[in-house]
Each structure stands twice: as structure tokens, then as C-alpha cells.
Design a protein around this motif. Structure first.
Motif, mmCIF file in Angstrom:
data_model
loop_
_atom_site.group_PDB
_atom_site.id
_atom_site.type_symbol
_atom_site.label_atom_id
_atom_site.label_comp_id
_atom_site.label_asym_id
_atom_site.label_seq_id
_atom_site.Cartn_x
_atom_site.Cartn_y
_atom_site.Cartn_z
ATOM 1 N N MET A 142 -7.419 -15.625 -1.174
ATOM 2 C CA MET A 142 -7.525 -14.336 -1.383
ATOM 3 C C MET A 142 -6.964 -13.753 -2.788
ATOM 4 O O MET A 142 -5.879 -14.112 -2.993
ATOM 5 C CB MET A 142 -7.170 -13.198 -0.386
ATOM 6 C CG MET A 142 -7.431 -11.938 -0.823
ATOM 7 S SD MET A 142 -6.838 -10.904 0.548
ATOM 8 C CE MET A 142 -7.819 -11.361 1.982
ATOM 9 N N SER B 261 -5.877 -11.018 -5.444
ATOM 10 C CA SER B 261 -5.325 -9.507 -5.680
ATOM 11 C C SER B 261 -5.647 -8.993 -7.062
ATOM 12 O O SER B 261 -5.178 -9.580 -8.067
ATOM 13 C CB SER B 261 -3.884 -9.346 -5.052
ATOM 14 O OG SER B 261 -3.724 -7.812 -5.154
ATOM 15 N N LYS C 209 -8.229 -4.590 -4.173
ATOM 16 C CA LYS C 209 -8.340 -6.109 -3.495
ATOM 17 C C LYS C 209 -9.570 -6.635 -4.120
ATOM 18 O O LYS C 209 -10.726 -5.892 -4.390
ATOM 19 C CB LYS C 209 -8.343 -5.696 -2.100
ATOM 20 C CG LYS C 209 -6.980 -4.860 -1.529
ATOM 21 C CD LYS C 209 -5.976 -5.808 -1.826
ATOM 22 C CE LYS C 209 -4.593 -4.830 -1.206
ATOM 23 N NZ LYS C 209 -4.252 -3.694 -2.019
ATOM 24 N N GLN C 210 -9.505 -7.737 -4.125
ATOM 25 C CA GLN C 210 -10.573 -8.313 -4.702
ATOM 26 C C GLN C 210 -10.980 -9.661 -3.994
ATOM 27 O O GLN C 210 -10.004 -10.546 -3.639
ATOM 28 C CB GLN C 210 -10.429 -9.034 -6.273
ATOM 29 C CG GLN C 210 -11.526 -9.764 -6.928
ATOM 30 C CD GLN C 210 -11.296 -9.910 -8.357
ATOM 31 O OE1 GLN C 210 -11.337 -9.146 -9.149
ATOM 32 N NE2 GLN C 210 -10.937 -11.391 -8.598
ATOM 33 N N GLN C 211 -12.103 -9.899 -3.148
ATOM 34 C CA GLN C 211 -12.435 -10.916 -2.301
ATOM 35 C C GLN C 211 -13.228 -11.809 -3.245
ATOM 36 O O GLN C 211 -14.169 -11.379 -3.939
ATOM 37 C CB GLN C 211 -13.143 -10.649 -0.958
ATOM 38 C CG GLN C 211 -12.112 -9.465 -0.568
ATOM 39 C CD GLN C 211 -10.830 -9.704 -0.198
ATOM 40 O OE1 GLN C 211 -10.465 -10.564 0.058
ATOM 41 N NE2 GLN C 211 -10.262 -8.671 -0.423
ATOM 42 N N LEU D 121 -12.456 -1.771 -3.136
ATOM 43 C CA LEU D 121 -12.692 -3.501 -2.773
ATOM 44 C C LEU D 121 -13.559 -3.946 -3.694
ATOM 45 O O LEU D 121 -14.595 -3.280 -3.838
ATOM 46 C CB LEU D 121 -12.744 -3.488 -1.299
ATOM 47 C CG LEU D 121 -12.867 -4.971 -0.785
ATOM 48 C CD1 LEU D 121 -11.595 -5.674 -0.830
ATOM 49 C CD2 LEU D 121 -13.470 -4.648 0.721
ATOM 50 N N ALA E 135 -13.519 -10.956 3.417
ATOM 51 C CA ALA E 135 -12.271 -10.185 3.235
ATOM 52 C C ALA E 135 -11.369 -10.401 4.415
ATOM 53 O O ALA E 135 -9.893 -10.586 4.060
ATOM 54 C CB ALA E 135 -12.631 -8.661 3.063
ATOM 55 N N PRO F 181 -2.545 -9.118 0.296
ATOM 56 C CA PRO F 181 -3.355 -8.290 0.105
ATOM 57 C C PRO F 181 -3.971 -7.539 1.149
ATOM 58 O O PRO F 181 -3.700 -6.210 1.103
ATOM 59 C CB PRO F 181 -4.537 -8.703 -0.808
ATOM 60 C CG PRO F 181 -3.555 -10.073 -1.422
ATOM 61 C CD PRO F 181 -2.909 -10.504 -0.301
ATOM 62 N N VAL F 182 -4.254 -8.071 2.212
ATOM 63 C CA VAL F 182 -4.796 -7.327 3.435
ATOM 64 C C VAL F 182 -3.613 -6.755 4.463
ATOM 65 O O VAL F 182 -3.731 -5.848 4.722
ATOM 66 C CB VAL F 182 -5.666 -8.303 4.266
ATOM 67 C CG1 VAL F 182 -6.205 -7.574 5.537
ATOM 68 C CG2 VAL F 182 -6.922 -8.677 3.111
#
Length: 387
Positions: free
Chosen positions: A1, A3, A8-10, A101, A273, A303-304
């Protein structure tokens, strides 16, 4: 993942043969999010960062909806699409500032697996495209439901050829992808098998899909797994063909396309995510404490974890994710994973309710994604690895 600062970037990489439904899936994902019905029930909106891309995808969707026209097929078109998931505008004065997001969707042309590049330029574009998508944690390999149905009783003919094609395509890229033969650190570690056009096989649930794949092409799937493992550092943290999902972008009938009849499309964001977070902390728990594998996996889940777990969020506000303290914070994420396992997903509902009450947009969205995955499993649409 990945960040992206505080936000947050997926990333998700989608692979499939030409005609397997990648463009329809993407157009359905984006187009339905622009419908009034979606906006009435969703706490967020999905917007294309590139306005031109968004217009084309929405146009594809509207042509399916109103003119019963399928989107045009593309050849050798490697495109990445970036979508921002934003909180809907609200007049609630108590709402807290909302982080966005972002989803990056990499569309990898199927022809680059089945055909050799015709020019040096095309070969370089193929290599560059694959290098661009190695930042994804999740890859989606599409099995064409129409082809599977056409080979009823002899599914092995299609599935063996499909997995062998993917494997051979990866083997050909190996030397170009690796720097001096060194395995890749950033690479998709979760490879989901998705049945596109699942509406063609209405009696097949996700457990049945897994049984067909394992029975008819288990050896070829293992060979694909071995090829992927040869590319990546720490291959013990790699899941290939352990997760399955049913996908139907619309119900296609002669002269009619019903875009409201969809299956699994709403799981794209949750799979990108939440699935890596859930899987990475489990792998980190099983790895030797303090090892590079454990630390790397736990940090990738942060990040999550930062959004969902107040204790870890406190570390984040202090900016204390470097050095030994960072390792401690990383491993704190595993406590949440253990709780999630024991509660069979019920904790996600609790986290969503709490975040919604506290007007914490991003936490509510991510926890809601966890709820979506749980419900999809109960409905026989998604099958997640228990390893």
C-alpha cells in the motif's frame, strides 16, 4: 500500500485477455458512481483526476445504459486511471476536515501476454507499463466467464492456456524488470482471480469457481505462482490464486444491457484498500519478530492502521514512525488484525459506526470497506484466503 502524505493512496493492477471485460468493468465502476442512486446512499463520491478520462468512462457507461452499446475494445492501450474518493459536501458544522482516498487503476493490455511486441517502442512501453504498476499491492487476474462457459466440461483447455499465457508473459519480462537480477521489493503481493462476465454463469458461486480452477488447472496456477515468486523479494509474503471474486459489470442480453444488474464491482475499492492491510498484518504476525519481512509488512499496513486505530494514530500525530518507535507502532497494528480475526469482521462494523458518529470520514469509509468484504463473502461473491 502506498501512502501519499497524510492522505491514502491505493493501487490495483488489472490483467486480462483482450475481450475479457476490463474496459466494461472500469466503465461500470466509474459510471455507476455518477448515478443519482449511488449518490443518495453513499457517503463519498468518486471523481476522476483526469477530467477527460472521466468523461470517456462515463460516456461508455451511458451508452451501455441508454443505447445498449458495449464500450469499444482497445488494443495495446496501457492506461492508468486515478480516482479521488471524496466526502460529499455537507453543511454539518461538526464535520472534521476530510482526507481523500485515492485509487490508481492500472489497465494492462492482454495482447502483451498473448502477442510479441511489433516494435522496440512497443516493447519499451510494455516494460514501462509493468514497472509502473509494481507499486500496487493487489493484482486482479480476470477469467473470462464467456470462455469458461463455452468450454463447459472441458474448462481445463481454457484455464490451462490462460495461466500458461500469463506465466510465459511474465517470464519474458523478468530480465527487463529486475535490476541486475535483484528481486523486486515493491510488487503486487495479492493476486486475486476474478471471474468477469459472471452473469453468464448464474449458478456458479465463488466456491464453485475455486473448485473448477483448482481441479482443472491447479498445476498451471502453481507454475504462475512460481514465476511471480521469482520476481519478488520475500516470496513467502505472496498470495496467488488464494482469493476469488465474481464480477459482472452489467447483465448482457441480446439487444439489451441492464447496468443495474451488477456483481462484485463495488468490491474493487475495498479489495484495493482493506485486503492488503488485513493480509499484511497476518503475515507480519507469523514472521519472526524483528525480521525484515515482519517489519516491512507491518509498516506497509500502517496507512490503514493509522486511520482505524486511535493508539497508532497518536504515534502518527507525533510524527514518530522512524527508528525503533516506528517498529513498535508497526507491530501495534497486529493487535487490530487479531481482533478482526476473532470477531469475524464484526469489528469493522463497530469501527464504521464509531467513525461515523465522530464524523471521521476516512475511518468510516475504510471500516465500511471491511464490512463490504465480509458481506460479499457471506453472499458467495468473494472468497478470501484464510492462510
Amino acid at each position: 500500500m502506498a501512502s501519499n502524505g497524510v492522505g491514502k493512496q491505493q493501487q490495483i493492477a488489472v490483467f486480462g485477455e483482450m475481450g475479457s471485460g476490463k474496459t466494461v468493468l472500469l466503465s461500470s465502476f466509474y459510471g455507476m458512481a455518477q448515478e443519482a442512486a449511488f449518490k443518495e446512499v453513499s457517503q463519498f463520491e468518486i471523481l476522476a483526476d483526469d477530467t477527460g478520462q472521466g468523461t470517456r468512462l462515463h460516456q461508455n457507461f451511458l451508452k451501455m445504459k441508454k443505447a445498449n452499446e458495449r464500450p469499444p475494445t482497445t488494443r495495446f492501450a496501457s492506461t492508468s486511471y486515478t480516482f479521488s474518493i471524496k466526502r460529499r459536501r455537507t453543511s454539518n458544522p461538526t464535520s472534521k476536515p476530510a482526507e481523500d482516498l485515492r485509487l490508481i487503476w492500472h489497465d494492462y493490455p492482454g495482447e502483451w501476454f498473448s502477442e510479441d511486441p511489433g516494435t522496440d517502442d512497443e516493447n519499451q512501453r510494455r516494460i514501462s507499463t509493468f514497472r509502473a504498476l509494481v507499486g500496487s499491492d493487489v493484482a486482479l487476474l480476470l477469467i473470462d466467464g464467456e470462455k469458461l462457459a463455452a468450454n463447459a466440461g472441458e474448462e481445463d483447455r481454457y484455464l490451462k492456456a490462460l495461466f500458461t499465457m500469463f506465466r510465459n508473459g511474465l517470464v519474458k519480462l523478468r530480465d527487463d524488470l529486475l535490476d541486475a537480477g535483484k528481486p523486486l521489493t515493491r510488487f503486487p503481493r495479492i493476486w486475486i482471480l476474478g471471474l468477469s462476465k459472471a452473469d453468464v454463469l448464474p449458478d456458479l458461486d465463488v466456491a464453485g469457481l475455486k473448485e473448477i480452477v483448482v481441479e482443472k488447472a491447479g498445476a498451471e496456477m502453481n507454475e504462475l505462482r512460481d514465476a511471480l515468486a521469482s520476481l519478488v523479494e520475500m516470496p513467502e509474503a505472496l498470495s496467488v490464486g488464494e482469493d476469488f471474486v465474481l464480477l459482472s459489470s452489467a447483465k448482457f442480453e441480446p439487444g439489451r444491457i441492464d447496468v443495474t444488474e451488477r456483481t462484485g464491482v463495488n468490491l474493487i475499492l475495498p479489495m484495493a484498500a482493506v485486503l492488503p492491510f488485513d493480509r499484511f498484518v497476518k503475515w507480519a504476525n507469523r514472521a519472526r519478530r524483528g525480521s525484515k519481512l515482519a517489519n516491512d509488512l507491518a509498516r506497509a499496513a500502517l496507512p490503514v492502521a493509522v486511520v482505524l486505530t486511535p493508539g497508532i494514530r497518536a504515534f502518527s500525530r507525533l510524527g514518530r514512525f522512524a527508528g525503533p518507535v516506528g517498529a513498535v507502532a508497526s507491530f501495534a497494528a497486529t493487535a487490530l488484525a487479531k481482533t478482526l480475526d476473532e470477531a469475524d469482521g464484526g469489528v469493522f462494523q463497530h469501527l464504521e459506526d464509531k467513525a461515523t458518529k465522530n464524523h471521521e470520514f476516512l475511518a468510516a469509509v475504510l471500516a465500511g470497506f471491511g464490512v463490504d468484504l465480509q458481506r460479499a463473502e457471506e453472499a458467495g461473491v468473494l472468497l478470501r484466503s484464510r492462510a
